[in-house]
Scaffold this active site. Structure first.
Site, PDB file in Angstrom:
ATOM      1  N   LYS A 179       3.867   2.130  -2.632  1.00 44.90           N
ATOM      2  CA  LYS A 179       4.187   3.367  -3.371  1.00 44.90           C
ATOM      3  C   LYS A 179       5.669   3.653  -3.134  1.00 44.90           C
ATOM      4  CE  LYS A 179      -0.283   5.195  -1.645  1.00 44.90           C
ATOM      5  NZ  LYS A 179      -1.350   4.723  -2.476  1.00 44.90           N
ATOM      6  N   SER A 209       0.818  -1.202   0.000  1.00 46.63           N
ATOM      7  CA  SER A 209       0.000   0.000   0.000  1.00 46.63           C
ATOM      8  C   SER A 209       0.861   1.265   0.000  1.00 46.63           C
ATOM      9  CB  SER A 209      -0.969  -0.049   1.176  1.00 46.63           C
ATOM     10  OG  SER A 209      -2.073   0.757   0.888  1.00 46.63           O
ATOM     11  N   TRP A 212     -10.552   0.246  -4.318  1.00 46.02           N
ATOM     12  CA  TRP A 212      -9.949   1.554  -4.020  1.00 46.02           C
ATOM     13  C   TRP A 212      -8.595   1.684  -4.722  1.00 46.02           C
ATOM     14  CZ3 TRP A 212     -11.379   6.054  -2.558  1.00 46.02           C
ATOM     15  CH2 TRP A 212     -10.608   6.906  -1.760  1.00 46.02           C
ATOM     16  N   HIS A 217      -7.738  -5.716   1.027  1.00 46.57           N
ATOM     17  CA  HIS A 217      -6.514  -4.926   1.027  1.00 46.57           C
ATOM     18  C   HIS A 217      -5.598  -5.378   2.164  1.00 46.57           C
ATOM     19  CE1 HIS A 217      -4.145  -1.314   0.355  1.00 46.57           C
ATOM     20  NE2 HIS A 217      -4.193  -1.058   1.658  1.00 46.57           N
TER      21      HIS A 217
HETATM   22  C1  GTR Z   1      -5.398   4.368   2.224  1.00 49.16           C
HETATM   23  C2  GTR Z   1      -4.907   5.229   1.090  1.00 49.16           C
HETATM   24  C3  GTR Z   1      -4.228   4.345   0.075  1.00 49.16           C
HETATM   25  C4  GTR Z   1      -3.256   3.392   0.711  1.00 49.16           C
HETATM   26  C5  GTR Z   1      -3.731   2.824   2.037  1.00 49.16           C
HETATM   27  C6  GTR Z   1      -2.686   2.094   2.872  1.00 49.16           C
HETATM   28  O1  GTR Z   1      -6.176   5.008   3.126  1.00 49.16           O
HETATM   29  O2  GTR Z   1      -6.004   5.883   0.534  1.00 49.16           O
HETATM   30  O3  GTR Z   1      -3.633   5.134  -0.919  1.00 49.16           O
HETATM   31  O4  GTR Z   1      -2.035   3.957   0.862  1.00 49.16           O
HETATM   32  O5  GTR Z   1      -4.280   3.790   2.834  1.00 49.16           O
HETATM   33  O6  GTR Z   1      -1.521   2.487   2.914  1.00 49.16           O
HETATM   34  O7  GTR Z   1      -3.071   1.102   3.495  1.00 49.16           O
END
Ligand code: GTR
Length: 404
Positions: free
Chosen positions: A247, A243, A334, A385
């Site tokens: 990045k 996540s 998402w 996620h």
């Molecule tokens: C979320 C964000 C994502 C992602 C995520 C994470 O809230 O919108 O871009 O980075 O967090 O890191 O789990």
């Protein structure tokens, strides 16, 4: 105002959050975001092989000498911020060693990596297990841990699939991790209290780095340490991030070509997913929720993705010719699985400058059928996620293919 909305309103918000979590849609993912493929619309991606001066890049040399530096600079200026390269000192101090852990199969080594500049210093704490029986230096998986330090418990009193160290050791590799808060606390009001202390000038600049830049910078300092550690094969390090950490792994691999494999798990917006696709998280949304992640310049592109001089397929391309593995999860819309897979496909022309690229399917592969190949790998995991055992098992398969 507060009175008027009152308890019922707060209850409503809580109920909404609970329902969102239960349904696998992350909170905040609903209002105003598009989840309808038919509403994505058309967009034109910038061409990774078309130089700013109009020249068409046709070979690896010109890519490396002209276009790659140009793209790196565009990402620095408009998205992630500059990446400082100099400091006064770096030191590695072993804080703990324990042989024969994990039933005798692994040795623990914890190291404090301290970097100083301009009279200030920051310490990144690294936890690492190496296979006890290994003769000579081993390849290592390094996780950028964006979640609790409990995931990387050195005593193994808590075991977590977020960092399944036993599994990686059993495959014959070393496994290491640092927690992002050491480099930059993940909060808009305190992110400065880490690496940024060494580079306060970055805070004044619209293209100054922030938290994600700091985390990527820290990954490179861990690599500096690996280069001095005899038991680690620093030329065979796979960088893993989930996540926001995913990045970061892409940005770190773009900046630092010493990383041999780049793994970006469920990284979504401003990670491996195309920004120009109007699906799931948007640039405006990410800049608003996380104003401390990217350079201030990036906020200019809120609602104006089409004006970005780059898109995320180009970030993947910056890893070439090194192997890249990106993933998604079925219930993580998402992060836009389709937009992620398309970014991988659109990075292919750059990888092709170095040699053949496998025939990846032209549309999103089905869940549960990982596509593991050199130099590009992808899987869509069934579920939400997260970073899980399934993901790691497949990352290990890529390492087995690449590191042989
Ligand atoms: C979320 C964000 C994502 C992602 C995520 C994470 O809230 O919108 O871009 O980075 O967090 O890191 O789990």
């Amino acid at each position: 105002m507060l009175k008027k909305t009152g308890m019922a309103h707060r209850f409503g918000i809580r109920l909404f959050i609970i329902l969102s979590v239960l349904s696998g849609i992350r909170p905040g993912a609903v209002s105003g975001q598009n989840y309808d493929e038919s509403k994505v619309g058309s967009y034109t991606l910038p061409d990774p092989l078309l130089g700013r001066d109009g020249r068409v890049i046709a070979d690896a040399r010109t890519w490396e000498q002209v276009r790659r530096p140009e793209l790196l600079k565009l990402f620095e200026e408009h998205v992630y911020g500059r990446m400082p390269k100099t400091f006064d000192r770096i030191g590695f101090r072993t804080t703990r060693e324990a042989k024969g852990m994990m039933n005798g199969s692994a040795d623990l080594k914890e190291t404090a990596i301290t970097i100083a500049r301009g009279g200030r210093s920051v310490t990144i704490n690294l936890v690492m297990f190496l296979p006890s029986r290994a003769e000579g230096p081993v390849p290592v998986f390094l996780l950028i841990n964006n979640r609790s330090v409990r995931n990387t418990a050195p005593d193994r009193d808590t075991l977590s699939d977020f960092w399944p160290a036993e599994k990686v050791i059993a495959a014959g590799y070393g496994v290491a991790a640092f927690q992002v808060n050491d480099a930059a606390p993940d909060r808009r009001d305190t992110f400065q209290n880490g690496v940024m202390q060494l580079y306060p000038e970055e805070l004044q600049r619209p293209d100054g780095m922030k938290a994600i830049g700091s985390w990527a910078w820290a990954a490179s300092r861990v690599m500096d340490y690996f280069e001095s550690e005899k038991r680690v094969d620093a030329r065979r390090v796979a960088l893993v991030g989930h996540s926001r950490g995913g990045k970061t792994s892409l940005w770190a691999c773009a900046q630092d070509t010493r990383f041999a494999i780049c793994i970006s798990n469920n990284s979504g917006n401003t990670g491996a997913a195309l920004s120009r696709r109007n699906f799931g998280e948007t640039v405006e949304r990410i800049n608003t929720s996380f104003p401390h992640w990217f350079a201030d310049n990036y906020k200019k592109y809120n609602g104006r993705e089409s004006e970005l001089p780059v898109d995320q397929h180009m970030l993947i391309a910056l890893a070439a010719p090194r192997p890249v593995y990106v993933t998604n999860a079925t219930r993580d819309l998402w992060a836009d699985p389709t937009g992620t897979y398309l970014a991988l496909l659109h990075a292919r022309p750059v990888f092709r400058l170095y040699g053949p690229v496998p025939d990846l399917p032209e549309t999103l592969p089905a869940a549960g059928s990982p596509y593991i190949s050199l130099p590009l790998s992808y899987h869509l995991r069934e579920g939400k996620h997260n970073l899980e055992g399934y993901d790691w098992e497949n990352f290990i398969r890529l390492a087995q293919l690449h590191f042989k």
